[in-house]
Every structure is written in C-alpha cells, then in structure tokens.
Design a protein around this motif. Sequence first.
Motif, mmCIF file in Angstrom:
data_model
loop_
_atom_site.group_PDB
_atom_site.id
_atom_site.type_symbol
_atom_site.label_atom_id
_atom_site.label_comp_id
_atom_site.label_asym_id
_atom_site.label_seq_id
_atom_site.Cartn_x
_atom_site.Cartn_y
_atom_site.Cartn_z
ATOM 1 N N PRO A 60 -4.873 14.846 4.751
ATOM 2 C CA PRO A 60 -3.725 14.390 5.545
ATOM 3 C C PRO A 60 -2.472 15.168 5.171
ATOM 4 N N VAL A 61 -1.421 14.991 5.959
ATOM 5 C CA VAL A 61 -0.187 15.732 5.727
ATOM 6 C C VAL A 61 0.524 15.247 4.465
ATOM 7 N N LEU A 62 0.165 14.067 4.001
ATOM 8 C CA LEU A 62 0.684 13.548 2.743
ATOM 9 C C LEU A 62 -0.483 13.312 1.788
ATOM 10 N N PRO A 63 -0.280 13.460 0.496
ATOM 11 C CA PRO A 63 -1.370 13.188 -0.443
ATOM 12 C C PRO A 63 -1.893 11.758 -0.281
ATOM 13 N N VAL A 64 -3.184 11.584 -0.491
ATOM 14 C CA VAL A 64 -3.810 10.278 -0.293
ATOM 15 C C VAL A 64 -3.169 9.227 -1.197
ATOM 16 N N TRP A 65 -2.891 9.603 -2.440
ATOM 17 C CA TRP A 65 -2.314 8.622 -3.366
ATOM 18 C C TRP A 65 -0.949 8.132 -2.898
ATOM 19 N N SER A 66 -0.207 9.043 -2.261
ATOM 20 C CA SER A 66 1.116 8.636 -1.776
ATOM 21 C C SER A 66 0.994 7.715 -0.562
ATOM 22 N N ILE A 124 -8.285 4.232 7.916
ATOM 23 C CA ILE A 124 -7.778 4.564 9.253
ATOM 24 C C ILE A 124 -6.383 5.162 9.147
ATOM 25 N N ILE A 125 -5.553 4.593 8.289
ATOM 26 C CA ILE A 125 -4.203 5.146 8.090
ATOM 27 C C ILE A 125 -4.285 6.572 7.564
ATOM 28 N N GLU A 126 -5.183 6.784 6.625
ATOM 29 C CA GLU A 126 -5.360 8.131 6.071
ATOM 30 C C GLU A 126 -5.821 9.108 7.157
ATOM 31 N N ALA A 127 -6.787 8.677 7.990
ATOM 32 C CA ALA A 127 -7.284 9.554 9.062
ATOM 33 C C ALA A 127 -6.199 9.832 10.094
ATOM 34 N N ALA A 128 -5.324 8.853 10.342
ATOM 35 C CA ALA A 128 -4.256 9.048 11.325
ATOM 36 C C ALA A 128 -3.256 10.103 10.869
ATOM 37 N N PHE A 129 -3.143 10.320 9.578
ATOM 38 C CA PHE A 129 -2.217 11.316 9.045
ATOM 39 C C PHE A 129 -2.836 12.714 8.960
ATOM 40 N N VAL A 130 -4.056 12.879 9.424
ATOM 41 C CA VAL A 130 -4.696 14.199 9.432
ATOM 42 C C VAL A 130 -4.244 14.968 10.673
ATOM 43 N N VAL A 142 3.392 11.040 13.943
ATOM 44 C CA VAL A 142 3.638 9.953 14.904
ATOM 45 C C VAL A 142 2.624 8.833 14.734
ATOM 46 N N PHE A 143 1.331 9.181 14.861
ATOM 47 C CA PHE A 143 0.302 8.141 14.821
ATOM 48 C C PHE A 143 0.098 7.597 13.404
ATOM 49 N N GLY A 144 0.238 8.454 12.398
ATOM 50 C CA GLY A 144 0.173 7.963 11.031
ATOM 51 C C GLY A 144 1.331 7.025 10.733
ATOM 52 N N GLY A 145 2.516 7.380 11.240
ATOM 53 C CA GLY A 145 3.671 6.511 11.033
ATOM 54 C C GLY A 145 3.504 5.160 11.710
ATOM 55 N N VAL A 146 2.933 5.165 12.915
ATOM 56 C CA VAL A 146 2.678 3.908 13.623
ATOM 57 C C VAL A 146 1.695 3.043 12.844
ATOM 58 N N ALA A 147 0.616 3.661 12.362
ATOM 59 C CA ALA A 147 -0.380 2.910 11.591
ATOM 60 C C ALA A 147 0.231 2.340 10.318
ATOM 61 N N GLY A 185 -4.108 21.649 14.801
ATOM 62 C CA GLY A 185 -2.946 22.392 14.326
ATOM 63 C C GLY A 185 -1.626 21.839 14.807
ATOM 64 N N GLU A 186 -1.594 20.572 15.233
ATOM 65 C CA GLU A 186 -0.357 19.950 15.709
ATOM 66 C C GLU A 186 0.030 18.819 14.759
ATOM 67 N N PRO A 187 0.813 19.093 13.740
ATOM 68 C CA PRO A 187 1.147 18.063 12.741
ATOM 69 C C PRO A 187 1.970 16.916 13.298
ATOM 70 N N TRP A 188 2.634 17.111 14.454
ATOM 71 C CA TRP A 188 3.457 16.026 15.002
ATOM 72 C C TRP A 188 2.623 14.790 15.292
ATOM 73 N N ARG A 189 1.365 15.014 15.714
ATOM 74 C CA ARG A 189 0.496 13.875 15.989
ATOM 75 C C ARG A 189 0.247 13.073 14.717
ATOM 76 N N ALA A 190 0.049 13.785 13.630
ATOM 77 C CA ALA A 190 -0.213 13.101 12.364
ATOM 78 C C ALA A 190 0.985 12.239 11.961
#
Length: 676
Positions: free
Chosen positions: A545-551, A431-437, A448-453, A441-446
């Motif tokens: 996602p906007v960050l590599p999965v391993w990271s 879920i965290i990985e999906a939240a960072f996707v 914000v919501f990825g950071g929250v997760a 075309g709006e990376p801000w969502r990734a």
Amino acid sequence: MTTLLPALPTASGLLAATDVVPASETVPGAFLAAPFLVLLPLLGAAVLLLAGRRSDRWGAWFGVLMSGAAFVVGLVLFLAMLGLPVDERVVDFRIGDWIVSGGLDLALGLRIDPLSLTFVLLVTFVGTLIHVYAVAYMAHDRDRRRFFAYLNLFVAAMLVLVLADSYLLLFVGWEGVGLASYLLIGFWNHNRAYAVAAKKAFVMNRVGDIGLIVALMLMFATFGAVDFTTVFAQAPEASTALLTATSIALLLAACGKSAQFPLQAWLGDAMAGPTPVSALIHAATMVTAGVYLVVRSAPIFEGAPTAQLVVVIVGAVTLLFGAIVGCAKDDIKKALAASTMSQIGYMILAAGLGPIGYAFAIFHLVTHGFFKAGMFLGAGSVMHGMDDQVDMRRFGGLARYMKVTWITFMMGWLAILGIPPFSGFWSKDKIIEAAFVPVDGEPWRAWVFGGVALLGAGITAFYMSRLFFMTFSGRRRWNDGSGSADGLGPQDGPVQHPHESPRLMTWPMIVLAVGSVALGGILAAGSRFVTWLEPVTGHAEHHEPVLPVWSLITLTLLLVLAGAALAWRQYAMSSVPVRAPRGSVLTRAARRDLYQDDVNETVFMRPGQYLTRSLVYADKEMVDGGWMGLAGLVGRVGEWLRGWQNGYVRSYGATMLGGLVVIVAVVLALTTGSAS
C-alpha cells in the motif's frame, strides 16, 4: 453423472473451470450428497406448509433438524474437498438436462468449490443457530410452524443461489430468496406497516433483478450460453464494451440484494420482521448474495476496468452512507441494519479492487456473519427482556440484568470495531490495507478509497459504541415503577422488568460470540483462508500500500479508539435524554436515512404514479372511449333504423309513398336541368 473440473488459469489471471475432464472411475462418494444440501431444507419447508396445524408441536424442531442436517452434509463435502488436490477443487455435479431448446443446451447442476462451500457452511451453521434461537423467541406465536417453514425455504433458496453452476439456476435461487424474504419480513402482516415494509423490500429487489435478467440476455446473445464454465472461458475474448455492460447489469442486481447505493432504502424497513429474520437476512444470507455474485463473476469484471471502478465507488459511498445513518438511529435494530449496509459496503469495495480484494471481501463476509448475527440475536434478547421495546433511549444500565446478553454482545461489538485479536481486526483491516494499494499506477485511487475505508472505521466505532453504551451502560431510562430514572418519571412509559433470556436463546449467542472472538485469527493464520479460495479467486500477488502496513494498523486503531471514546463520553458518562433532541441538520437528515425515501418518492414513485395515471386515463378516455364511442354510434343508428321496422302496413305504405315521391322529384329535377 459427475465431472471434476480442474482449475486452469485464464487470460485474466483468475482460476476458472474451462475444460471438462472426465473424473476418475470412482468419484468421491461424498459429492453424491450435494443435492441434499438443498433438498433437506426444501423438504422441511414443504412438510411444515402441508402438514398444517398437526405439526404445531414438533414443526419448529423439525425445521431446526432440516437446517442442521444440511450443515452436516456441507461439512462432509468440505472435508471431502480438503482431500482433493488444489487444482481439482472445482467439482460440477450434473443432475440432468434442464433446458434444451434452440441454441441453448443447459444442464441442471451444482458447482461445489471453495467459494460455494464457504457460503454453504456459513448459511447452514449460522442459519441453524438462528433456527434454535427462534424456537424460544417464537414459542408463543400461533403461526410459528409457518415461520419455520419460511426459514427453511429461505435457507434452501440461498443454497440454490450459491451452489448453482449457471447464472440461470442462480437466478432461480435469487428469486427464491426474494420471495422468502418477503414472506418473513411481512410475517406479522396484520400490522399494516410491516406489510408495507415487506412490499417495499420485494419491489426494490425486483428493480435490482432487472439487472440480472439483462445480464443473462447479454451473456446468451454473446456466448450462446449462461453456464459458468462457458461464460468464464469465453469472457477474455469478449469486447470490453460488452463486458462493461454485463458487469454494470450484475452490479445493479448486487445493489438490490445487498442493499447498496442507490437501492439500499429497503434494508431499515426490513426490521419489521421478527428478530431471527433480521439476523438471518442481515448476517449470513440475503445481503451477502450481492457480494457472492460479484466475486463469482470475477472473470467478467476483470475484463471491464470501468465497471470495477464503479463497484469500488458504490462500496465506498454505501459504507459511509450506512455509517452516517447509523449514528442517528435510536431503534436498536435499525442501527444494526445501518451497520450491515456499511459493512457490506466494505465487502463490495474489496470485491471491486480485483484479485487483491476478492478473498478479503469473502473473509470479512464470513466474520461479519458471526458477529452481526450475534448482535442481532442480542438485540432480540434485549427486546425479549424489555417487552419488545426497541428505542435505545429507553434502555440504559441493562448489563446488570442481562449479563450473558451483555457479554456476548460485547464480543460482537469489539469484533466489528476491529479491536485485536477479535475477528473484525483480521478481516476489515485487510480491506483497508487493500484499498490503499495503488491501481494501474494511479495512487489517487488508493488515497481516496483508502481514506474512505479508514474514515468508515472511525465512524463505525462511534455509532456501534453509541449503541452498546446506550443499551448496557449508564443509568436506567426505563420505568420500573419504583421512582424516577434518568430523564424519566415513574409514570412515563409502561413498567418494565428486564431479565435474561432462556437458554435456547443464549446458547446460540454464546456460540456466535466465540466465533466473533476466535474465527478471524484462525482463518487468517498462515493466510489459510486466502489460500483456500485460490481455486476460484486466483492467486493474487502481494502489493504494498501507499502507506506502511504498520502505520495503517496504527491509524485505524487510533480512529477506532477515538470514536469509541467519544461515544463513551456522550452516552455512558453523560445523561442521555429519553426524547431525542432536535440535533444538527446532518443528524436530522441521518434520522431520515439521508432522505433516501424522499428522493425515491420524488424522482421515481411520484413520476411513476403520474405516468401510470396518465396512461390509464389515455387508455380509458382515448382508446376505450374511442371504441366505445364508435360502438355507441352504431348502436344509436341501429336504434333509429329499428324505429322504422314496426310491423304496421300503413307505415310501410307511407314509407314506400315517400320514397316514390323522392324518386319522382329527383327525376323531374334531372329532366328539367337537361332541358334547360
């Protein structure tokens, strides 16, 4: 009559049943048993409620048998479903006509597909384990027969909810779950606080139910139907505004059942019920219903991007809300309840992400059902060994006295933290990985919501480790009568002798602990769970996602370890005061559930009371008062006139004479006026 509905792609890219295709001449016989999934626990509830005291001796085990039999039927259907081609794994079982009136022709039927069967297996398997646990936990309760009747009713209602082939039948199960939860939460209703807690849960769920009713009306007005097949087939052609309104109404319903912001205030109070109830409601049944509703309604939400964004926001807010509240709770069950609220928030967030998140939401729901049920049963075991004490500040050092409870609880704790290879690692991290996707075309969502997760994972590690260490580690903070303990005098509180629970309680905990350890890895291997759900959720293309999965995995684990280490330093290595310190402003707010009850009381309850009182006053004083005043006036006039009807001739003669005098006077006056 049984029909097989192949899964066909719709315009939204999801798989939904759109055309009814006649089945082969011989439908797999296993699916004919589908109604027994509901009938068996429903029969259990009916027998136990009608048999009365005569069933006290065998009633508990009869309830276990009915729930277990439903699991066996579900397992048979699951194996039969695996034998079908992937494109035929949506089976509608038509029982008969239900409502035929005007433009509505609705059949009574069950939809058997990978999504519903997943819930069936989870509800019946975990539910049966909770039934077995409750046999020992409720052994000395005089009304245990009625308790098991309510448990069976709860399971039956939940199965109706997830097996329904229409929103109207789903609503029947939805209300059944609400009724059963009210009965179970308030089972010990001789305690006024418990009765109030049950009423609170019931009323707040009714607020959410308004959303489902509105959604039903919108569907019927737009599509002329409320069955899944018709609604999902026509949804891509409906207007965005209509789909948005319907989606928001469905989300309101989901917030009520799944205790999501802003309808989450009932969840902590629901701990008033016996601990098996807490495990059943918070792990595998009621609170998961909202997640099921959103995922089942995917074709509707797919046509309403704004509503999907609202779903993600609600999930993100709730997961942080529950995590913050959980950090300050000293009641072991209420801390677990806050955890449930937060974890369901993760699932709602994933469901709002669309096709990339549907399967992950259900995946985490399944693993959460095991480790959270195990931890709730573990909490009940601790209470059993500590004379129903729930204050974690009165625990400490229980690992040496309750080893099975300690080890099984540890498995759930590691699973919810997401430590590999435990179940939570495979589901929550997805879920965290999906939240960072990025979305549209709006990376801000990734971010914000990825950071929250990601932040939620760190806070979860802290408050769940706090719970674990305060309960099982450190020095004892309970009175064993032998002398002072950590911050506790020998006469401070009742004398307690902690001990392990009986086998009927520990064996279900062991089974759930095994699931906490291994289930996530088994379902994640080869993406088999995601593939299993594809006939319902559709095939989602992989997005980076906007960050590599391993990271992301590394960051998550670092945050989790940091949170656990902080809790270890504060609650295992340091002295824990028996009485909670005053704390910071945020801590005091978290203890009061971030003032959610105060807000509800100020914004809704008090104005509602004033409005009600005003309407009652207006009704009594103005409406009733006006009519009663008119009636009184007529009565008084009648009383006055009745005084003239006394039956005396002299009175009538005097009246006639008076009348004659008046007439003469009037005539003379008129005559005099004419002459002048």
